[in-house]
Motif scaffolding. Structure first.
Motif, PDB file in Angstrom:
ATOM      1  N   ALA A 186       3.329   6.836 -34.451  1.00 57.92           N
ATOM      2  CA  ALA A 186       1.933   6.463 -34.229  1.00 57.92           C
ATOM      3  C   ALA A 186       1.509   5.405 -35.236  1.00 57.92           C
ATOM      4  O   ALA A 186       1.683   5.590 -36.445  1.00 57.92           O
ATOM      5  N   TYR A 187       0.941   4.308 -34.742  1.00 53.51           N
ATOM      6  CA  TYR A 187       0.518   3.202 -35.587  1.00 53.51           C
ATOM      7  C   TYR A 187      -0.939   2.861 -35.287  1.00 53.51           C
ATOM      8  O   TYR A 187      -1.336   2.776 -34.120  1.00 53.51           O
ATOM      9  N   ALA A 188      -1.736   2.667 -36.337  1.00 56.86           N
ATOM     10  CA  ALA A 188      -3.152   2.344 -36.167  1.00 56.86           C
ATOM     11  C   ALA A 188      -3.527   1.174 -37.064  1.00 56.86           C
ATOM     12  O   ALA A 188      -3.107   1.113 -38.229  1.00 56.86           O
ATOM     13  N   GLY A 189      -4.338   0.270 -36.517  1.00 55.19           N
ATOM     14  CA  GLY A 189      -4.776  -0.901 -37.274  1.00 55.19           C
ATOM     15  C   GLY A 189      -6.276  -0.938 -37.432  1.00 55.19           C
ATOM     16  O   GLY A 189      -7.019  -0.504 -36.533  1.00 55.19           O
ATOM     17  N   ASP A 190      -6.738  -1.463 -38.559  1.00 54.80           N
ATOM     18  CA  ASP A 190      -8.176  -1.485 -38.844  1.00 54.80           C
ATOM     19  C   ASP A 190      -8.497  -2.611 -39.823  1.00 54.80           C
ATOM     20  O   ASP A 190      -7.746  -2.843 -40.772  1.00 54.80           O
ATOM     21  N   PRO A 191      -9.639  -3.290 -39.632  1.00 57.74           N
ATOM     22  CA  PRO A 191     -10.020  -4.389 -40.519  1.00 57.74           C
ATOM     23  C   PRO A 191     -11.032  -3.990 -41.590  1.00 57.74           C
ATOM     24  O   PRO A 191     -12.003  -4.706 -41.841  1.00 57.74           O
ATOM     25  N   GLY A 192     -10.845  -2.819 -42.204  1.00 59.06           N
ATOM     26  CA  GLY A 192     -11.713  -2.424 -43.305  1.00 59.06           C
ATOM     27  C   GLY A 192     -12.998  -1.751 -42.907  1.00 59.06           C
ATOM     28  O   GLY A 192     -14.000  -1.842 -43.621  1.00 59.06           O
ATOM     29  N   ARG A 193     -12.996  -1.036 -41.793  1.00 60.60           N
ATOM     30  CA  ARG A 193     -14.206  -0.325 -41.398  1.00 60.60           C
ATOM     31  C   ARG A 193     -14.399   0.925 -42.261  1.00 60.60           C
ATOM     32  O   ARG A 193     -13.491   1.360 -42.969  1.00 60.60           O
ATOM     33  N   ALA A 194     -15.578   1.503 -42.195  1.00 55.95           N
ATOM     34  CA  ALA A 194     -15.993   2.508 -43.180  1.00 55.95           C
ATOM     35  C   ALA A 194     -15.087   3.723 -43.225  1.00 55.95           C
ATOM     36  O   ALA A 194     -14.885   4.308 -44.286  1.00 55.95           O
TER      37      ALA A 194
END
Length: 233
Positions: A186-194
């Motif tokens: 499982a891989y998840a990406g995020d741009p710095g959300r809270a």
């Protein structure tokens, strides 16, 4: 035409009328023996498409058009998959909370055996099918809220931009963690959300993603991709 087919056709017509097919910079995919920039049907500006969706809400039951933008977290996951195709090559892949289907398209282009895309918003099926066709790949649709049950029988789950709300972020982490314990990568990406993970554990990649002031209140987002389940966050 069956009612479901007619509804899908109406949603595709709405997408074509309110967005344009355009490239997502930084995402290069292989189509046959050729290379091209991944393309999706996307809105030039956020306000007109949001207003158009609100106007059509009563008529077609449309939700806010999250499918109309290449969100930075999803771009980061797509970049990872394209840079490291061995993560998905020959495997069954699920793109959950798929929006436009951009991440699933990257996985299909990288050699996945089969790719399912899922979202709770039915218009995402129309968006994903149009975008898959534009990029010369095939995606399968899996509707409904998958967080209410066990993950389907896939080898890999990909998710972008799922950590924008506290309760939902924790539900996704719990669900992905459970899937990981079953042997699903499982891989998840995020741009710095809270509510994104802060841990370095499981960190796979980091990218600077160009965006717009209207969409993200900045012109650049630093996005990270984790493998979920390698340790606790």
């Amino acid at each position: 035409m069956a009612p479901d087919d007619e509804d899908l056709a109406l949603k595709k017509a709405f997408i074509r009328a309110n967005t344009r097919l355009g490239p997502v910079d930084g995402l290069t995919i292989g189509v046959g023996n050729l290379q091209q920039t991944l393309q999706i049907w996307q809105a030039d500006e956020i306000t007109p498409i949001w207003a158009a969706t609100e106007d059509d809400l009563a008529r077609q039951g449309l939700e806010p058009p999250f499918w109309a933008f290449p969100w930075a977290g999803g771009q980061a996951v797509a970049r990872l998959v394209l840079a490291r195709p061995e993560l998905v090559r020959g495997k069954r892949v699920l793109d959950i909370a798929c929006g436009s289907g951009m991440v699933g398209i990257a996985a299909a282009s990288a050699g996945a055996e089969a790719v399912l895309v899922n979202d709770i918003d039915p218009i995402c099926r129309a968006a994903a099918e149009l975008n898959a066709q534009a990029n010369g790949v095939a995606l399968g649709w899996l509707g409904g809220n998958l967080l209410e049950g066990a993950a389907p029988g896939v080898d890999v789950i990909l998710a972008g931009d799922i950590f924008y709300e506290m309760t939902m972020a924790q539900r996704f982490l719990d669900w992905l963690g459970t899937a990981a314990r079953r042997g699903i990568a499982a891989y998840a990406g995020d741009p710095g959300r809270a509510y994104a993970p802060r841990s370095e554990a499981g960190l796979m990649a980091e990218y600077d993603i160009a965006t717009t002031m209207e969409l993200e209140s900045t012109t650049l987002r630093h996005a990270r991709v984790w493998q979920i389940g390698v340790s606790e966050f």
